[in-house]
Design a protein around this motif. Structure first.
Motif, PDB file in Angstrom:
ATOM      1  N   LEU A  25     -47.206  -0.721   6.202  1.00 47.43           N
ATOM      2  CA  LEU A  25     -46.145  -1.273   5.362  1.00 47.43           C
ATOM      3  C   LEU A  25     -44.974  -0.295   5.268  1.00 47.43           C
ATOM      4  O   LEU A  25     -43.807  -0.696   5.388  1.00 47.43           O
ATOM      5  CB  LEU A  25     -46.688  -1.611   3.971  1.00 47.43           C
ATOM      6  CG  LEU A  25     -45.814  -2.466   3.081  1.00 47.43           C
ATOM      7  CD1 LEU A  25     -45.415  -3.765   3.752  1.00 47.43           C
ATOM      8  CD2 LEU A  25     -46.536  -2.752   1.770  1.00 47.43           C
ATOM      9  N   LYS A  26     -45.264   0.993   5.117  1.00 46.59           N
ATOM     10  CA  LYS A  26     -44.199   2.007   5.089  1.00 46.59           C
ATOM     11  C   LYS A  26     -43.435   2.021   6.408  1.00 46.59           C
ATOM     12  O   LYS A  26     -42.201   2.133   6.422  1.00 46.59           O
ATOM     13  CB  LYS A  26     -44.791   3.393   4.835  1.00 46.59           C
ATOM     14  CG  LYS A  26     -45.260   3.634   3.432  1.00 46.59           C
ATOM     15  CD  LYS A  26     -45.872   5.033   3.345  1.00 46.59           C
ATOM     16  CE  LYS A  26     -46.460   5.319   1.989  1.00 46.59           C
ATOM     17  NZ  LYS A  26     -47.099   6.663   1.952  1.00 46.59           N
ATOM     18  N   ARG A  27     -44.153   1.928   7.508  1.00 49.28           N
ATOM     19  CA  ARG A  27     -43.513   1.921   8.824  1.00 49.28           C
ATOM     20  C   ARG A  27     -42.625   0.686   8.977  1.00 49.28           C
ATOM     21  O   ARG A  27     -41.522   0.771   9.540  1.00 49.28           O
ATOM     22  CB  ARG A  27     -44.568   1.970   9.926  1.00 49.28           C
ATOM     23  CG  ARG A  27     -43.986   2.277  11.272  1.00 49.28           C
ATOM     24  CD  ARG A  27     -45.034   2.680  12.261  1.00 49.28           C
ATOM     25  NE  ARG A  27     -45.804   1.507  12.671  1.00 49.28           N
ATOM     26  CZ  ARG A  27     -46.828   1.563  13.517  1.00 49.28           C
ATOM     27  NH1 ARG A  27     -47.234   2.713  14.004  1.00 49.28           N
ATOM     28  NH2 ARG A  27     -47.460   0.467  13.849  1.00 49.28           N
ATOM     29  N   SER A  28     -43.085  -0.439   8.472  1.00 53.26           N
ATOM     30  CA  SER A  28     -42.286  -1.668   8.533  1.00 53.26           C
ATOM     31  C   SER A  28     -40.989  -1.512   7.749  1.00 53.26           C
ATOM     32  O   SER A  28     -39.918  -1.933   8.200  1.00 53.26           O
ATOM     33  CB  SER A  28     -43.089  -2.847   7.973  1.00 53.26           C
ATOM     34  OG  SER A  28     -44.237  -3.067   8.735  1.00 53.26           O
ATOM     35  N   ILE A  29     -41.086  -0.893   6.587  1.00 48.47           N
ATOM     36  CA  ILE A  29     -39.894  -0.675   5.764  1.00 48.47           C
ATOM     37  C   ILE A  29     -38.944   0.300   6.459  1.00 48.47           C
ATOM     38  O   ILE A  29     -37.725   0.096   6.470  1.00 48.47           O
ATOM     39  CB  ILE A  29     -40.288  -0.187   4.361  1.00 48.47           C
ATOM     40  CG1 ILE A  29     -41.016  -1.321   3.619  1.00 48.47           C
ATOM     41  CG2 ILE A  29     -39.072   0.289   3.570  1.00 48.47           C
ATOM     42  CD1 ILE A  29     -41.734  -0.888   2.363  1.00 48.47           C
ATOM     43  N   SER A  30     -39.486   1.341   7.078  1.00 53.05           N
ATOM     44  CA  SER A  30     -38.645   2.292   7.822  1.00 53.05           C
ATOM     45  C   SER A  30     -37.936   1.609   8.985  1.00 53.05           C
ATOM     46  O   SER A  30     -36.760   1.896   9.262  1.00 53.05           O
ATOM     47  CB  SER A  30     -39.489   3.450   8.349  1.00 53.05           C
ATOM     48  OG  SER A  30     -39.979   4.226   7.289  1.00 53.05           O
ATOM     49  N   SER A  31     -38.631   0.707   9.660  1.00 55.15           N
ATOM     50  CA  SER A  31     -38.010  -0.049  10.757  1.00 55.15           C
ATOM     51  C   SER A  31     -36.871  -0.905  10.240  1.00 55.15           C
ATOM     52  O   SER A  31     -35.788  -0.954  10.855  1.00 55.15           O
ATOM     53  CB  SER A  31     -39.052  -0.925  11.452  1.00 55.15           C
ATOM     54  OG  SER A  31     -40.028  -0.139  12.068  1.00 55.15           O
ATOM     55  N   GLU A  32     -37.077  -1.568   9.126  1.00 61.78           N
ATOM     56  CA  GLU A  32     -36.017  -2.402   8.547  1.00 61.78           C
ATOM     57  C   GLU A  32     -34.827  -1.539   8.159  1.00 61.78           C
ATOM     58  O   GLU A  32     -33.675  -1.919   8.386  1.00 61.78           O
ATOM     59  CB  GLU A  32     -36.540  -3.176   7.341  1.00 61.78           C
ATOM     60  CG  GLU A  32     -35.512  -4.057   6.671  1.00 61.78           C
ATOM     61  CD  GLU A  32     -34.977  -5.189   7.543  1.00 61.78           C
ATOM     62  OE1 GLU A  32     -33.961  -5.811   7.145  1.00 61.78           O
ATOM     63  OE2 GLU A  32     -35.542  -5.478   8.613  1.00 61.78           O
TER      64      GLU A  32
END
Length: 70
Positions: free
Chosen positions: A33-40
């Motif tokens: 989830l953190k990685r997804s937010i960083s990608s966004e």
């Protein structure tokens, strides 16, 4: 940077996707989830800077622009 606990409501399909990726990569759900937010954040930053994000199809070498849904 402190840590804040949050509760979110996500469609089952999105939760299943994140769980699958976490399992495949031997990471926690939170890590994914953190990685997804960083990608966004990356995409938002590029958009604000009027940059394009491009991906290349390896076999055909075709270039595609990545567009964020609004």
């Amino acid at each position: 940077m402190g840590i804040t606990k949050v509760t979110v409501n996500l469609p089952a399909e999105q939760v299943e996707f994140l769980e699958r990726i976490a399992s495949e990569e031997n990471l926690t759900f939170t890590d994914i989830l953190k990685r997804s937010i960083s990608s966004e954040r990356f995409f938002v930053d590029q958009e604000k800077a009027n940059r394009k994000v491009l991906v290349e199809e390896p076999l055909t070498q075709r270039i595609y622009e990545v567009l964020r849904s609004k």
